[in-house]
Design a protein around this motif. Structure first.
Motif, PDB file in Angstrom:
ATOM      1  N   VAL A 162       7.439   9.740  -0.054  1.00  0.00           N
ATOM      2  CA  VAL A 162       6.085  10.046   0.449  1.00  0.00           C
ATOM      3  C   VAL A 162       5.996  11.511   0.889  1.00  0.00           C
ATOM      4  O   VAL A 162       5.033  12.209   0.563  1.00  0.00           O
ATOM      5  N   GLY A 168       9.354  12.500  -5.930  1.00  0.00           N
ATOM      6  CA  GLY A 168       8.847  11.604  -4.882  1.00  0.00           C
ATOM      7  C   GLY A 168       8.453  10.248  -5.453  1.00  0.00           C
ATOM      8  O   GLY A 168       8.810   9.205  -4.900  1.00  0.00           O
ATOM      9  N   MET A 201       0.161   3.877  -3.103  1.00  0.00           N
ATOM     10  CA  MET A 201      -0.480   5.148  -2.753  1.00  0.00           C
ATOM     11  C   MET A 201       0.310   6.362  -3.258  1.00  0.00           C
ATOM     12  O   MET A 201      -0.256   7.181  -3.987  1.00  0.00           O
ATOM     13  N   PRO A 202       1.615   6.496  -2.935  1.00  0.00           N
ATOM     14  CA  PRO A 202       2.330   7.657  -3.471  1.00  0.00           C
ATOM     15  C   PRO A 202       2.511   7.585  -4.986  1.00  0.00           C
ATOM     16  O   PRO A 202       2.463   8.613  -5.652  1.00  0.00           O
ATOM     17  N   TYR A 218       0.848  -1.199   0.000  1.00  0.00           N
ATOM     18  CA  TYR A 218       0.000   0.000   0.000  1.00  0.00           C
ATOM     19  C   TYR A 218       0.882   1.248   0.000  1.00  0.00           C
ATOM     20  O   TYR A 218       0.607   2.219  -0.701  1.00  0.00           O
ATOM     21  N   SER A 219       1.990   1.193   0.771  1.00  0.00           N
ATOM     22  CA  SER A 219       2.876   2.362   0.866  1.00  0.00           C
ATOM     23  C   SER A 219       3.686   2.575  -0.415  1.00  0.00           C
ATOM     24  O   SER A 219       4.412   3.553  -0.535  1.00  0.00           O
ATOM     25  N   GLY A 263      -1.264   7.385   5.899  1.00  0.00           N
ATOM     26  CA  GLY A 263      -1.362   6.083   5.223  1.00  0.00           C
ATOM     27  C   GLY A 263      -0.067   5.300   5.308  1.00  0.00           C
ATOM     28  O   GLY A 263      -0.069   4.072   5.500  1.00  0.00           O
ATOM     29  N   THR A 264       1.070   5.994   5.191  1.00  0.00           N
ATOM     30  CA  THR A 264       2.362   5.312   5.276  1.00  0.00           C
ATOM     31  C   THR A 264       2.607   4.791   6.692  1.00  0.00           C
ATOM     32  O   THR A 264       3.125   3.687   6.869  1.00  0.00           O
ATOM     33  N   VAL A 306      10.064   6.557  -4.601  1.00  0.00           N
ATOM     34  CA  VAL A 306       9.275   5.401  -4.147  1.00  0.00           C
ATOM     35  C   VAL A 306       9.434   4.254  -5.157  1.00  0.00           C
ATOM     36  O   VAL A 306       9.539   3.089  -4.774  1.00  0.00           O
ATOM     37  N   TYR A 315      -1.238  11.003   2.926  1.00  0.00           N
ATOM     38  CA  TYR A 315      -0.093  10.225   2.427  1.00  0.00           C
ATOM     39  C   TYR A 315       0.805   9.797   3.587  1.00  0.00           C
ATOM     40  O   TYR A 315       1.300   8.686   3.625  1.00  0.00           O
TER      41      TYR A 315
END
Lengths: 142, 122
Positions: free
Chosen positions: B109, A122, A86-87, A82-83, B89-90, A126, B86
């Motif tokens: 992030v 960013g 998401m970004p 998820y991490s 969530g992380t 990631v 963000y």
């Protein structure tokens, strides 16, 4: 290492599908609502807007893309962190700005350009990390 | 005070919902191939997962909080403030989903969070 490369590739494909579907869906909804016009908050106004929306082809195309977004989002989360997803999904904000400049010739402020650059850097950072850091088979058993 | 309350509904609703859906998807397991038939079977299996359905009302709560906030505050405040999700969530991914969030991922992030806030400010 071959499976690591394959994982990275299919994650990239799915995140791209997510971003494209979400943006295309939003643009189609926006376009459909512009064609329909501002909704009047009276009973006949709402009934008229409802008739117009269910018969609008553009709106249904938008809903189709948003369905595609949900499916690709669910699919990628079945294997990727998820991490990570998401970004990476935030790349859509940067893409939308570029599309607005190229196709709609919108003027974009310096502050927004700085934001776009930060998002791109960013997402690249990631993107360098491993898409999956948890043991999926262990969780599937739980 | 109400703004802070609804902002926390927005942020914790969306991240809580997404974390529940991620948990449900990991439990569903990935589709063997990305073909329409396998994807349909995958979708059917996911829709039978309790965690998936735990996530949906949380995301609905977050959407409702967004609408309420937009009726009170300008969008140039609401969207940058919601970019905090963000970071939240992380943290959730690290402590609830037990994902290994490396320094590079954290840095990414934080940049994305700041970038989204700047883009939303226009």
């Amino acid at each position: 290492m071959a499976s690591e490369g394959r994982l990275r590739l299919k994650t990239l494909v799915m995140v791209s599908a997510m971003v494209i579907c979400a943006n295309a869906g939003d643009l189609m909804l926006k376009r459909a609502m512009l064609q329909i016009g501002a909704v009047e908050l009276t009973a006949p106004g709402i009934a008229h807007a409802f008739r117009m929306t269910v018969t609008s082809g553009t709106l249904w195309i938008g809903i189709f893309f948003l369905g595609g977004f949900m499916l690709s989002y669910m699919t990628v989360l079945s294997w990727a962190d998820y991490s990570y997803v998401m970004p990476a999904g935030a790349f859509g904000y940067a893409l939308l700005t570029l599309l607005a400049v190229i196709f709609l010739h919108e003027a974009v402020s310096a502050r927004r350009w700085v934001g776009v650059v930060l998002i791109c850097v960013g997402v690249l950072l990631v993107g360098q990390t491993k898409p999956r850091t948890t043991d999926v088979s262990r969780e599937a058993l739980a | 005070m109400h703004v802070v309350l609804f902002l926390s509904f927005l942020i914790f609703g969306s991240t809580g919902g997404e974390i529940a859906i991620t948990y449900g998807m990991k439990a569903t397991g990935e589709p063997e191939r990305l073909r329409p038939r396998e994807l349909l079977r995958f979708l059917g299996k996911a829709l039978c997962n309790t965690w998936f359905w735990a996530g949906v009302p949380l995301m609905a709560l977050s959407f409702y909080a967004l609408l309420v906030l937009l009726s009170w505050e300008p969008i140039s405040f609401v969207i940058p403030a919601s970019a905090l999700s963000y970071v939240v969530g992380t943290l959730g991914a690290k402590y609830i989903l037990r994902e290994d969030v490396s320094a590079a991922r954290w840095a990414g992030v934080v940049l994305v969070c700041a970038g989204v806030a700047l883009v939303a400010l226009g």
